[in-house]
Design an enzyme around this catalytic site. Structure first.
Site, mmCIF file in Angstrom:
data_model
loop_
_atom_site.group_PDB
_atom_site.id
_atom_site.type_symbol
_atom_site.label_atom_id
_atom_site.label_comp_id
_atom_site.label_asym_id
_atom_site.label_seq_id
_atom_site.Cartn_x
_atom_site.Cartn_y
_atom_site.Cartn_z
ATOM 1 N N LYS A 168 -49.487 44.770 1.882
ATOM 2 C CA LYS A 168 -50.149 43.988 0.871
ATOM 3 C C LYS A 168 -51.427 43.344 1.413
ATOM 4 O O LYS A 168 -52.300 42.933 0.657
ATOM 5 C CB LYS A 168 -49.225 42.848 0.417
ATOM 6 C CG LYS A 168 -47.925 43.243 -0.166
ATOM 7 C CD LYS A 168 -47.116 41.981 -0.541
ATOM 8 C CE LYS A 168 -45.696 42.301 -0.882
ATOM 9 N NZ LYS A 168 -44.881 41.061 -1.001
ATOM 10 N N GLU A 203 -57.882 48.181 6.153
ATOM 11 C CA GLU A 203 -56.757 47.438 6.742
ATOM 12 C C GLU A 203 -57.117 45.958 6.852
ATOM 13 O O GLU A 203 -58.273 45.608 7.069
ATOM 14 C CB GLU A 203 -56.491 47.964 8.162
ATOM 15 C CG GLU A 203 -55.300 48.883 8.300
ATOM 16 C CD GLU A 203 -53.964 48.149 8.323
ATOM 17 O OE1 GLU A 203 -53.810 47.114 7.655
ATOM 18 O OE2 GLU A 203 -53.067 48.641 9.010
ATOM 19 N N ASP A 204 -56.117 45.124 6.738
ATOM 20 C CA ASP A 204 -56.336 43.709 6.965
ATOM 21 C C ASP A 204 -56.534 43.443 8.451
ATOM 22 O O ASP A 204 -57.541 42.902 8.880
ATOM 23 C CB ASP A 204 -55.161 42.878 6.416
ATOM 24 C CG ASP A 204 -53.790 43.431 6.818
ATOM 25 O OD1 ASP A 204 -53.721 44.458 7.535
ATOM 26 O OD2 ASP A 204 -52.777 42.838 6.405
ATOM 27 N N ILE A 205 -55.549 43.850 9.246
ATOM 28 C CA ILE A 205 -55.583 43.483 10.664
ATOM 29 C C ILE A 205 -55.000 44.611 11.526
ATOM 30 O O ILE A 205 -54.020 45.242 11.148
ATOM 31 C CB ILE A 205 -54.810 42.158 10.881
ATOM 32 C CG1 ILE A 205 -54.921 41.664 12.320
ATOM 33 C CG2 ILE A 205 -53.372 42.247 10.459
ATOM 34 C CD1 ILE A 205 -54.538 40.198 12.480
ATOM 35 N N VAL A 206 -55.661 44.853 12.638
ATOM 36 C CA VAL A 206 -55.149 45.824 13.606
ATOM 37 C C VAL A 206 -54.668 45.044 14.815
ATOM 38 O O VAL A 206 -55.435 44.317 15.444
ATOM 39 C CB VAL A 206 -56.232 46.851 14.001
ATOM 40 C CG1 VAL A 206 -55.689 47.822 15.042
ATOM 41 C CG2 VAL A 206 -56.729 47.606 12.772
ATOM 42 N N ASP A 207 -53.393 45.205 15.091
ATOM 43 C CA ASP A 207 -52.760 44.463 16.189
ATOM 44 C C ASP A 207 -52.536 45.440 17.350
ATOM 45 O O ASP A 207 -53.458 45.706 18.120
ATOM 46 C CB ASP A 207 -51.462 43.856 15.635
ATOM 47 C CG ASP A 207 -50.738 42.956 16.609
ATOM 48 O OD1 ASP A 207 -51.290 42.650 17.671
ATOM 49 O OD2 ASP A 207 -49.602 42.557 16.325
ATOM 50 N N GLY A 257 -52.168 48.584 16.939
ATOM 51 C CA GLY A 257 -52.848 49.819 16.535
ATOM 52 C C GLY A 257 -51.898 50.906 16.038
ATOM 53 O O GLY A 257 -52.343 51.929 15.523
ATOM 54 N N THR A 310 -49.863 51.024 13.462
ATOM 55 C CA THR A 310 -49.917 51.252 12.012
ATOM 56 C C THR A 310 -51.135 52.092 11.651
ATOM 57 O O THR A 310 -51.028 53.086 10.922
ATOM 58 C CB THR A 310 -49.958 49.905 11.248
ATOM 59 O OG1 THR A 310 -48.833 49.127 11.643
ATOM 60 C CG2 THR A 310 -49.927 50.123 9.744
#
Ligand code: 5GP
Length: 175
Positions: free
Chosen positions: A41, A97-101, A103, A105
């Site tokens: 979301k 994407e909202d956020i890449v942590d 990687g 996802t």
């Protein structure tokens, strides 16, 4: 829970989203049309702002994934909850994407999009936690690099709270 502490202000976000939209519009000027694929979301607000500021023809798709793991730690295993509905074959796809942590996802999503045989696939992310990267995946259009804190706002949540904040802020999971 106490209010999140501002990390990236509303003004900084809006300025950067405008810059990203301009860059993307230039890069895809000859592409005809792009398909923005928002990752649910967390990307819904970023996607809405970005999409409205593009100067090129675009369509919108959504995809939903969930990562196996508990709380704020991603385990690296990604599960597809909803794939794109429209046909993206031979189209230029931009994953939003909202956020890449770590990687994981995004890496998974790039592979998934490739399996639909688009003309091209690139990724755009509002924020990235560069120090936490576990896999190599290119974020062609990046808003901001941040540290390792858990962030909320502008679409991002902590336990489904704080998604509609106009800024990105930091909460302590212990609050
Ligand atoms: P990755 O697979 O890159 O480790 O994780 C990406 C996903 O983890 C994001 O799409 C998001 O759902 C979640 N995530 C990672 N860090 C944060 C954070 O600081 N805040 C929020 N709200 N979600 C995060």
């Amino acid at each position: 829970m106490s209010d999140p502490v501002v990390l990236i202000s509303e003004e900084e976000i809006q300025t950067r989203v405008g810059e990203l939209a301009e860059q993307i519009s230039q890069d895809y000027a000859d592409a005809g049309e792009i398909v923005l694929v928002g990752v649910l979301k967390g990307s819904f607000i970023f996607l809405a702002d970005l999409a409205r500021r593009l100067a090129i023809p675009r369509t919108i798709e959504f995809i939903a994934v969930s990562s196996y793991g508990t709380g704020s730690r991603s385990s690296g295993a990604v599960r597809l909850v909803m794939d794109v509905r429209g046909n993206i074959e031979n189209k230029h796809v931009l994953i939003v994407e909202d956020i890449v942590d770590t990687g994981h996802t995004l890496k998974y999503l790039m592979g998934l999009m490739e399996s639909h045989r688009p003309a091209s696939v690139r990724a755009c992310a509002l924020v990235r936690k560069a120090e936490r990267a576990e896999v190599d995946v290119e974020v062609k259009y990046l808003g901001f690099d941040i540290g390792e804190q858990w962030v909320v706002g502008y679409g991002l949540d902590y336990a489904e709270q704080n998604r509609t904040l106009p800024y990105i802020g930091v909460v302590s999971p212990d609050d």
